[in-house]
Design a protein around this motif. Structure first.
Motif, short mmCIF file in Angstrom:
data_model
loop_
_atom_site.label_atom_id
_atom_site.label_comp_id
_atom_site.label_asym_id
_atom_site.label_seq_id
_atom_site.Cartn_x
_atom_site.Cartn_y
_atom_site.Cartn_z
N VAL A 87 -8.40 -4.03 -3.06
CA VAL A 87 -9.49 -3.18 -2.57
C VAL A 87 -9.67 -3.36 -1.06
O VAL A 87 -9.90 -2.39 -0.33
CB VAL A 87 -10.80 -3.51 -3.31
CG1 VAL A 87 -11.98 -2.77 -2.68
CG2 VAL A 87 -10.68 -3.14 -4.78
N LEU A 88 -9.55 -4.59 -0.58
CA LEU A 88 -9.67 -4.84 0.86
C LEU A 88 -8.57 -4.13 1.63
O LEU A 88 -8.82 -3.51 2.68
CB LEU A 88 -9.63 -6.34 1.13
CG LEU A 88 -10.87 -7.14 0.71
CD1 LEU A 88 -10.60 -8.63 0.84
CD2 LEU A 88 -12.07 -6.76 1.56
N ARG A 89 -7.35 -4.20 1.14
CA ARG A 89 -6.23 -3.53 1.82
C ARG A 89 -6.42 -2.01 1.83
O ARG A 89 -6.14 -1.34 2.84
CB ARG A 89 -4.91 -3.90 1.14
CG ARG A 89 -4.46 -5.32 1.39
CD ARG A 89 -2.99 -5.54 1.04
NE ARG A 89 -2.59 -6.89 1.37
CZ ARG A 89 -2.63 -7.91 0.52
NH1 ARG A 89 -3.04 -7.70 -0.73
NH2 ARG A 89 -2.26 -9.12 0.88
N GLU A 90 -6.91 -1.47 0.72
CA GLU A 90 -7.17 -0.04 0.66
C GLU A 90 -8.26 0.34 1.67
O GLU A 90 -8.20 1.38 2.32
CB GLU A 90 -7.60 0.36 -0.75
CG GLU A 90 -6.48 0.28 -1.78
CD GLU A 90 -6.98 0.51 -3.19
OE1 GLU A 90 -8.22 0.60 -3.38
OE2 GLU A 90 -6.15 0.59 -4.11
N GLY A 91 -9.26 -0.53 1.79
CA GLY A 91 -10.35 -0.27 2.74
C GLY A 91 -9.88 -0.32 4.17
O GLY A 91 -10.31 0.49 5.00
N VAL A 92 -8.99 -1.25 4.47
CA VAL A 92 -8.43 -1.34 5.83
C VAL A 92 -7.61 -0.08 6.12
O VAL A 92 -7.73 0.53 7.19
CB VAL A 92 -7.55 -2.60 5.98
CG1 VAL A 92 -6.78 -2.55 7.30
CG2 VAL A 92 -8.41 -3.86 5.91
N ALA A 93 -6.77 0.32 5.16
CA ALA A 93 -5.92 1.50 5.35
C ALA A 93 -6.76 2.77 5.53
O ALA A 93 -6.36 3.68 6.27
CB ALA A 93 -4.99 1.66 4.15
N ALA A 94 -7.91 2.82 4.86
CA ALA A 94 -8.77 4.01 4.95
C ALA A 94 -9.73 3.95 6.13
O ALA A 94 -10.49 4.89 6.37
CB ALA A 94 -9.56 4.16 3.65
N GLY A 95 -9.70 2.86 6.88
CA GLY A 95 -10.58 2.72 8.03
C GLY A 95 -11.99 2.27 7.68
O GLY A 95 -12.88 2.28 8.54
N GLU A 96 -12.22 1.86 6.44
CA GLU A 96 -13.55 1.40 6.04
C GLU A 96 -13.81 -0.03 6.51
O GLU A 96 -14.96 -0.41 6.73
CB GLU A 96 -13.70 1.47 4.52
CG GLU A 96 -13.73 2.88 3.96
CD GLU A 96 -13.94 2.88 2.45
OE1 GLU A 96 -14.81 2.13 1.97
OE2 GLU A 96 -13.25 3.63 1.75
N PHE A 97 -12.74 -0.81 6.63
CA PHE A 97 -12.86 -2.19 7.08
C PHE A 97 -12.03 -2.39 8.33
O PHE A 97 -11.04 -1.67 8.55
CB PHE A 97 -12.37 -3.17 6.00
CG PHE A 97 -13.02 -3.01 4.66
CD1 PHE A 97 -14.39 -2.82 4.55
CD2 PHE A 97 -12.27 -3.06 3.50
CE1 PHE A 97 -14.99 -2.67 3.31
CE2 PHE A 97 -12.86 -2.92 2.25
CZ PHE A 97 -14.22 -2.72 2.16
N SER A 98 -12.39 -3.37 9.12
CA SER A 98 -11.63 -3.69 10.32
C SER A 98 -10.23 -4.16 9.95
O SER A 98 -10.05 -4.92 8.98
CB SER A 98 -12.35 -4.80 11.11
OG SER A 98 -11.51 -5.31 12.12
N ASP A 99 -9.27 -3.74 10.75
CA ASP A 99 -7.90 -4.19 10.48
C ASP A 99 -7.66 -5.61 10.98
O ASP A 99 -6.56 -6.15 10.87
CB ASP A 99 -6.87 -3.24 11.11
CG ASP A 99 -7.04 -3.09 12.62
OD1 ASP A 99 -7.85 -3.84 13.21
OD2 ASP A 99 -6.36 -2.22 13.19
#
Length: 209
Positions: A147-159
């Motif tokens: 879920v964290l990786r998906e969030g990073v890829a979608a721009g929801e979380f900081s890379d």
């Protein structure tokens, strides 16, 4: 030749027996420790003959190893289901993480003795089942990592976030907070504990929106 229905019935009965043995073992070991718990006691608590224990598990160590695999497997499945249900409902990855926090609390509320044993075993390095424990732990953490990786890829979380460490920290936060809740603050409701962790997850501890 044994019919498929007969085989299914036998499999169901065996799973029910194994479940009784898991429940007996986790209760006794939580009460008095692994070394002090005997196979006779596990059999008596489960309401089965001693031979039934050895029919299902080669030894007490194997029983405990399978208990850990079974319990963490249930936790992993509940985390995965929470994330998938959130995605189907159109929720964000933060919503998915929050749903997994709640799923973890629900699991621990239902299986407090198992959770206590699991956390204790994470600190031991001389157990025969240590490698198994590390594998099943990673399976649970991997659900959060995804879920964290998906969030990073979608721009929801900081890379810039460390996905592996953050995932482990989130799982650890739920485990430790829940054990503190069950041990020292049992008067608090599950909703209350979830709300506190939800605020922490969303970075609103300081009161900022």
């Amino acid at each position: 030749m044994e019919s498929s229905s007969a085989r299914a019935g036998g499999s169901t009965r065996r799973e029910a027996t194994r479940q009784k043995l898991y429940e007996a073992a986790v209760t006794l070991i939580a009460e008095q420790g692994f070394s002090a718990t005997t196979v006779d006691e596990i059999a008596e608590r489960a309401g089965v003959a001693k031979g039934t224990v050895y029919y299902n598990f080669a030894s007490k160590s194997v029983l405990f190893e399978e208990l850990l695999r079974h319990g963490v497997g249930l936790l992993t499945a509940s985390l995965k289901e929470a994330a998938e249900n959130t995605a189907r409902a159109g929720g964000s990855r933060v919503d998915a993480l929050d749903a997994m926090v709640r799923a973890g609390l629900v699991f621990i509320d239902r299986y407090p003795a198992f959770t206590q044993l699991y956390v204790a075993e994470l600190w031991r390095t001389n157990r025969a089942w240590q490698s198994t424990l590390m594998v099943v732990r990673q399976e649970a953490v991997a659900v959060v990592e995804r879920v964290l990786r998906e969030g990073v890829a979608a721009g929801e979380f900081s890379d810039e976030i460390d996905v592996q460490l953050t995932a482990a920290a989130l799982v650890g936060m739920v485990l430790v907070a829940a054990l503190d809740w069950k041990s020292f603050q049992p008067e608090r409701s599950l909703d209350d504990v979830h709300a506190a962790l939800s605020r922490l997850l969303q970075g609103r501890v300081s009161g900022k929106a």
